[in-house]
Design an enzyme around this catalytic site. Sequence first.
Site, mmCIF file in Angstrom:
data_model
loop_
_atom_site.group_PDB
_atom_site.id
_atom_site.type_symbol
_atom_site.label_atom_id
_atom_site.label_comp_id
_atom_site.label_asym_id
_atom_site.label_seq_id
_atom_site.Cartn_x
_atom_site.Cartn_y
_atom_site.Cartn_z
ATOM 1 N N GLY A 77 0.757 -1.244 0.000
ATOM 2 C CA GLY A 77 0.000 0.000 0.000
ATOM 3 C C GLY A 77 0.782 1.285 0.000
ATOM 4 N N PRO B 37 4.307 -5.215 -0.815
ATOM 5 C CG PRO B 37 6.538 -4.509 -0.999
ATOM 6 C CD PRO B 37 5.658 -5.521 -0.309
ATOM 7 N N GLY B 38 3.405 -3.597 -3.861
ATOM 8 C CA GLY B 38 3.303 -3.754 -5.312
ATOM 9 C C GLY B 38 3.743 -2.473 -5.990
ATOM 10 N NE ARG B 39 -0.254 2.518 -5.899
ATOM 11 C CZ ARG B 39 -1.310 2.558 -6.724
ATOM 12 N NH1 ARG B 39 -1.236 3.190 -7.858
ATOM 13 N NH2 ARG B 39 -2.448 1.978 -6.377
ATOM 14 N NE ARG C 95 -2.863 4.161 -10.830
ATOM 15 C CZ ARG C 95 -2.626 5.430 -10.563
ATOM 16 N NH1 ARG C 95 -2.072 6.226 -11.462
ATOM 17 N NH2 ARG C 95 -2.925 5.919 -9.399
ATOM 18 C CB CYS D 82 -15.903 4.738 -29.121
ATOM 19 S SG CYS D 82 -15.138 4.704 -30.745
ATOM 20 C CE1 TYR E 213 -2.364 -3.000 -8.694
ATOM 21 C CE2 TYR E 213 -1.030 -1.178 -7.893
ATOM 22 C CZ TYR E 213 -1.597 -2.417 -7.699
ATOM 23 O OH TYR E 213 -1.387 -3.077 -6.516
HETATM 24 C C1 LIG Z 1 -3.225 -4.922 -4.114
HETATM 25 C C2 LIG Z 1 -2.725 -5.601 -2.912
HETATM 26 C C3 LIG Z 1 -1.419 -5.363 -2.458
HETATM 27 C C4 LIG Z 1 -0.472 -4.388 -3.115
HETATM 28 O O1 LIG Z 1 -0.895 -3.074 -2.999
HETATM 29 P P1 LIG Z 1 0.071 -1.874 -3.438
HETATM 30 O O2 LIG Z 1 -0.718 -0.661 -3.142
HETATM 31 O O3 LIG Z 1 0.335 -2.041 -4.897
HETATM 32 O O4 LIG Z 1 1.318 -1.972 -2.639
HETATM 33 C C5 LIG Z 1 -0.981 -6.065 -1.347
HETATM 34 N N1 LIG Z 1 -1.792 -6.948 -0.708
HETATM 35 C C6 LIG Z 1 -3.057 -7.191 -1.121
HETATM 36 C C7 LIG Z 1 -3.872 -8.182 -0.374
HETATM 37 C C8 LIG Z 1 -3.564 -6.540 -2.227
HETATM 38 O O5 LIG Z 1 -4.818 -6.780 -2.629
#
Ligand SMILES: *Cc1c(COP(=O)(O)O)cnc(C)c1O
Length: 415
Positions: free
Chosen positions: A239, A274-276, A311, A341, A369
């Site tokens: 997050g 972490p992803g983003r 996004r 469109c 994303y």
């Molecule tokens: C989407 C998600 C993440 C990653 O969130 P980021 O905002 O990209 O870091 C981590 N855990 C769960 C369970 C998620 O659904």
Amino acid sequence: MMSFSRQQGELNIEGCAVSALAERFGTPLYLYSRAAIEQAWRAYDAAFADREHLICYAVKANANLAILQLLAKLGSGFDIVSGGELERVLKAGGQPQKIVFSGVGKSRAEITRALEVGILAFNVESEAELERISEIAQALGKTAAISLRVNPDVDARTHPYISTGLKDNKFGIDIHRAGAVYAHAAQLPGLNITGLDFHIGSQLTEIEPLVDALSRSLALVDRLAEQGIILEHLDIGGGLGIAYQDETPPTPAALATAIKPLLANRPQRILMEPGRAIVGEAGLLVTQVEYIKTGHRDFAIVDAAMTDLLRPALYDAWQRIETVDAGQGEARFYDIVGPVCETADVLGRERHLALAPHSLLAVFDAGAYGFAMASQYNARPRAAEVLVDGNQAHIIRHRESLESLWQGEVLLEPS
Ligand SMILES: *Cc1c(COP(=O)(O)O)cnc(C)c1O
């Protein structure tokens, strides 16, 4: 971010000119900096170096095999939300024992496969799921390691679509009921309770909601210990945001500093998802202007669309857009729109840019994303993806062919 620089006004990604890559691979084009991804992952790893920890990269942010592979090589674990993501991680060389499985709707087939390969833990989101996992594990003669995803009812103060930790959200188990659910889990066969997790939302720009969620969770950990349920790991979710515009999101180091006092004298291994924050800033979407249309509003119609980068249309998100060259002619305020469109097909509004027909534009912070949410709506083949490493450019996904648009479809009679 050092991975992006300008020389004589020309945008570079690491040691490559973006215009040369656009020429070579065509547009729309995703470009990722290997150094930026590795640097972001290592920043997390270093922040928690003095504790036993595992970074489980959230695959959904960007699931390209080459990116998963380079993270696996760094030693990363993975947070998955589907059986498809599980297979991607395995295909890329990720280790099953470093995988946590999140998501509210795990199917029987997905649970079975995860048990067969032996993942680290299921992040369980409901009592019904708990019972399903127990039943399948028993039938297979296996033990499923489980963690309950609690919903700590904290406001992550982010966009409502990416806020997940409020009690009105579909995610997790109400923290006030979690004690009873753990007790239930302890009675079910085939389960080994190993952890607790939460994930309160995405693009967080403040630490307090995370600290709040953790301290509520730790109170629960203590109550569980009194019930004789001792946890091995705490998973604090993902997050952390990135700076799309003027946000100042906390760094992993700031997060670590804020939470370590709460974790002092607690033996649990810390997991995070972490992803983003790992891939977001590492990616660019490069697009070319097709038409300039002036009038009541000025539009630059480009060859990328909401199908390439959703996004802005989905969350009304703002991402920085610049010309790849130093700009041509006089700057004006343009709405940067795609060919799809839909009125929502906007990449950015009122951007002050000096454009000519055929100018190349770079949309920044598109590594998370971005491609992951791409679609073929309007029968648009998806863009190519390239990973840049110094002065080398590796194609990591070919531009889709026209044939790929109808792959798997069946005509009623020969055409
Ligand atoms: C989407 C998600 C993440 C990653 O969130 P980021 O905002 O990209 O870091 C981590 N855990 C769960 C369970 C998620 O659904």
